[in-house]
Design an enzyme around this catalytic site. Structure first.
Site, PDB file in Angstrom:
ATOM      1  N   GLU A 184       3.032  -0.486  -1.708  1.00 31.53           N
ATOM      2  CA  GLU A 184       3.913  -1.580  -1.323  1.00 31.53           C
ATOM      3  C   GLU A 184       4.015  -2.619  -2.438  1.00 31.53           C
ATOM      4  O   GLU A 184       3.007  -2.991  -3.051  1.00 31.53           O
ATOM      5  CB  GLU A 184       3.358  -2.233  -0.058  1.00 31.53           C
ATOM      6  CG  GLU A 184       4.124  -3.418   0.465  1.00 31.53           C
ATOM      7  CD  GLU A 184       3.449  -4.053   1.658  1.00 31.53           C
ATOM      8  OE1 GLU A 184       4.037  -4.972   2.249  1.00 31.53           O
ATOM      9  OE2 GLU A 184       2.323  -3.636   2.005  1.00 31.53           O
ATOM     10  N   LYS A 222       1.671   2.076  -9.953  1.00 28.68           N
ATOM     11  CA  LYS A 222       0.506   1.811 -10.796  1.00 28.68           C
ATOM     12  C   LYS A 222       0.157   3.080 -11.560  1.00 28.68           C
ATOM     13  O   LYS A 222      -0.087   4.128 -10.956  1.00 28.68           O
ATOM     14  CB  LYS A 222      -0.678   1.361  -9.941  1.00 28.68           C
ATOM     15  CG  LYS A 222      -1.863   0.846 -10.743  1.00 28.68           C
ATOM     16  CD  LYS A 222      -2.881   0.196  -9.815  1.00 28.68           C
ATOM     17  CE  LYS A 222      -3.962  -0.521 -10.581  1.00 28.68           C
ATOM     18  NZ  LYS A 222      -4.917  -1.226  -9.678  1.00 28.68           N
ATOM     19  N   ASP A 233     -15.238  -6.083  -7.083  1.00 31.05           N
ATOM     20  CA  ASP A 233     -14.753  -6.869  -8.228  1.00 31.05           C
ATOM     21  C   ASP A 233     -13.838  -7.980  -7.742  1.00 31.05           C
ATOM     22  O   ASP A 233     -12.845  -8.321  -8.394  1.00 31.05           O
ATOM     23  CB  ASP A 233     -14.016  -5.961  -9.220  1.00 31.05           C
ATOM     24  CG  ASP A 233     -13.722  -6.659 -10.540  1.00 31.05           C
ATOM     25  OD1 ASP A 233     -14.531  -7.513 -10.951  1.00 31.05           O
ATOM     26  OD2 ASP A 233     -12.684  -6.356 -11.161  1.00 31.05           O
ATOM     27  N   ALA A 285      -4.625  -0.044 -16.497  1.00 33.51           N
ATOM     28  CA  ALA A 285      -3.387   0.478 -15.918  1.00 33.51           C
ATOM     29  C   ALA A 285      -2.221  -0.476 -16.146  1.00 33.51           C
ATOM     30  O   ALA A 285      -2.414  -1.667 -16.388  1.00 33.51           O
ATOM     31  CB  ALA A 285      -3.569   0.721 -14.426  1.00 33.51           C
ATOM     32  N   ASN A 286      -1.015   0.084 -16.067  1.00 30.46           N
ATOM     33  CA  ASN A 286       0.215  -0.686 -16.059  1.00 30.46           C
ATOM     34  C   ASN A 286       0.858  -0.548 -14.691  1.00 30.46           C
ATOM     35  O   ASN A 286       0.760   0.506 -14.062  1.00 30.46           O
ATOM     36  CB  ASN A 286       1.189  -0.181 -17.122  1.00 30.46           C
ATOM     37  CG  ASN A 286       0.724  -0.463 -18.535  1.00 30.46           C
ATOM     38  OD1 ASN A 286      -0.425  -0.218 -18.871  1.00 30.46           O
ATOM     39  ND2 ASN A 286       1.617  -0.969 -19.357  1.00 30.46           N
ATOM     40  N   GLY A 330      -2.637  -4.213 -17.423  1.00 28.65           N
ATOM     41  CA  GLY A 330      -4.066  -4.488 -17.313  1.00 28.65           C
ATOM     42  C   GLY A 330      -4.866  -3.685 -18.308  1.00 28.65           C
ATOM     43  O   GLY A 330      -4.313  -2.952 -19.140  1.00 28.65           O
ATOM     44  N   LYS A 331      -6.190  -3.810 -18.240  1.00 29.50           N
ATOM     45  CA  LYS A 331      -7.062  -3.094 -19.167  1.00 29.50           C
ATOM     46  C   LYS A 331      -6.994  -1.595 -18.943  1.00 29.50           C
ATOM     47  O   LYS A 331      -7.093  -0.810 -19.887  1.00 29.50           O
ATOM     48  CB  LYS A 331      -8.510  -3.581 -19.002  1.00 29.50           C
ATOM     49  CG  LYS A 331      -8.740  -5.012 -19.467  1.00 29.50           C
ATOM     50  CD  LYS A 331     -10.184  -5.417 -19.312  1.00 29.50           C
ATOM     51  CE  LYS A 331     -10.585  -5.497 -17.841  1.00 29.50           C
ATOM     52  NZ  LYS A 331     -11.972  -5.990 -17.660  1.00 29.50           N
ATOM     53  N   ASP A 374      -6.194  -4.329  -6.208  1.00 34.78           N
ATOM     54  CA  ASP A 374      -7.118  -3.664  -7.140  1.00 34.78           C
ATOM     55  C   ASP A 374      -8.346  -3.125  -6.417  1.00 34.78           C
ATOM     56  O   ASP A 374      -9.468  -3.609  -6.588  1.00 34.78           O
ATOM     57  CB  ASP A 374      -7.544  -4.610  -8.267  1.00 34.78           C
ATOM     58  CG  ASP A 374      -6.392  -4.990  -9.181  1.00 34.78           C
ATOM     59  OD1 ASP A 374      -5.393  -4.246  -9.199  1.00 34.78           O
ATOM     60  OD2 ASP A 374      -6.483  -6.021  -9.853  1.00 34.78           O
TER      61      ASP A 374
END
Length: 265
Positions: A147, A79, A191, A64-65, A61-62, A208
């Site tokens: 999880e 994460k 979001d 995080a991985n 993601g922008k 998220d």
């Protein structure tokens, strides 16, 4: 040749820390994600027996991985917020004003660490309130372990990719989740959209939660209206959606009302 040597050095460093490389794909997860801060956090999590193996990449993601991992022989999602490239200014907008984090310094490191702790706390509150979210297990610095939502090491898809069998029922369930999040967990996602709702075992799961704020946050009302509008926008192509004023009344009990003249938030 140099890159291969760097990769071997990295793998050796991980293994010295006691982090088992789960499969060959995991040897591609180097670079900007695994800096010294992240390696230390991994070491601490392994030392506390919160994590036993690191696997391949699940998503990028922008900010995080997300990687596959193992904990007590069970699959988990790892994460990792990127220290070098995370948009800490945008993160700060969701942290400043949250009464839980009033003493946070506005440095990149402190904002990213607080964001990770905030997502863990938000997931915990939501999970305990009965909202379908991934159960949080542990966090350290910029790493969150939770999880794994998926099957056979394949992550669950976003609802935008699903041919929903009963769109109206799914829509109602998501609105109920928003209501539970607000009334029981006392949180607003901030979001919510079809991009962070997964389809797991024939029902929607919300993910998220890093940007989620408490009801006391000065922008909670703005964020909640935006969440509802996003859900209405997505589901309006599949089923009849409820008027946003009616939904705001349902969710907040009349505590917050949308302002019609601010449609384009």
């Amino acid at each position: 040749m140099g890159k291969d040597r760097d990769g071997r050095d990295f793998d050796r460093k991980l293994e010295e820390l006691g982090v088992r490389i789960k499969d060959e794909d995991a040897r591609k997860v180097r670079g900007e994600v695994f800096d010294e801060v992240t390696l230390l956090a991994l070491y601490r999590l392994v030392h506390k027996k919160k994590l036993s193996a690191v696997g391949g990449s699940l998503s990028t993601g922008k900010e995080a991985n997300v990687f596959l991992g193992e904990r007590d022989e069970n699959l988990v999602a790892i994460k990792i917020y990127r220290m070098r490239t995370a948009n800490f200014k945008a993160m700060a907008d969701y942290i400043i004003g949250d009464p839980r984090f009033v003493s946070v310094r506005r440095t990149r490191k402190d904002i990213v660490f607080t964001w990770t702790r905030k997502e863990f706390a938000n997931l915990k509150r939501a999970y305990e309130a009965g909202v379908p979210v991934p159960e949080p297990y542990a966090f350290d610095r910029n790493i969150l372990i939770m999880e794994f939502l998926g099957e056979d090491e394949v992550p669950a898809p976003q609802i935008r990719y699903i041919d929903l069998p009963e769109p109206d029922a799914t829509y109602r369930e998501i609105i109920e989740n928003i209501t539970t999040l607000y009334q029981k967990a006392r949180l607003v996602h901030g979001d919510l959209s079809e991009f962070n709702i997964l389809w797991v075992d024939n029902r929607p799961y919300i993910i998220d939660m890093g940007q989620a704020v408490t009801r006391e946050h000065p922008n909670a009302g703005t964020f909640l209206v935006r969440d509802i509008r996003n859900i209405n926008r997505f589901f309006s192509s599949f089923c009849e959606v409820e008027d946003e004023e009616v939904l705001m009344e349902q969710v907040t009990g009349g505590a917050i009302r949308p302002l019609r003249e601010k449609k384009d938030w």
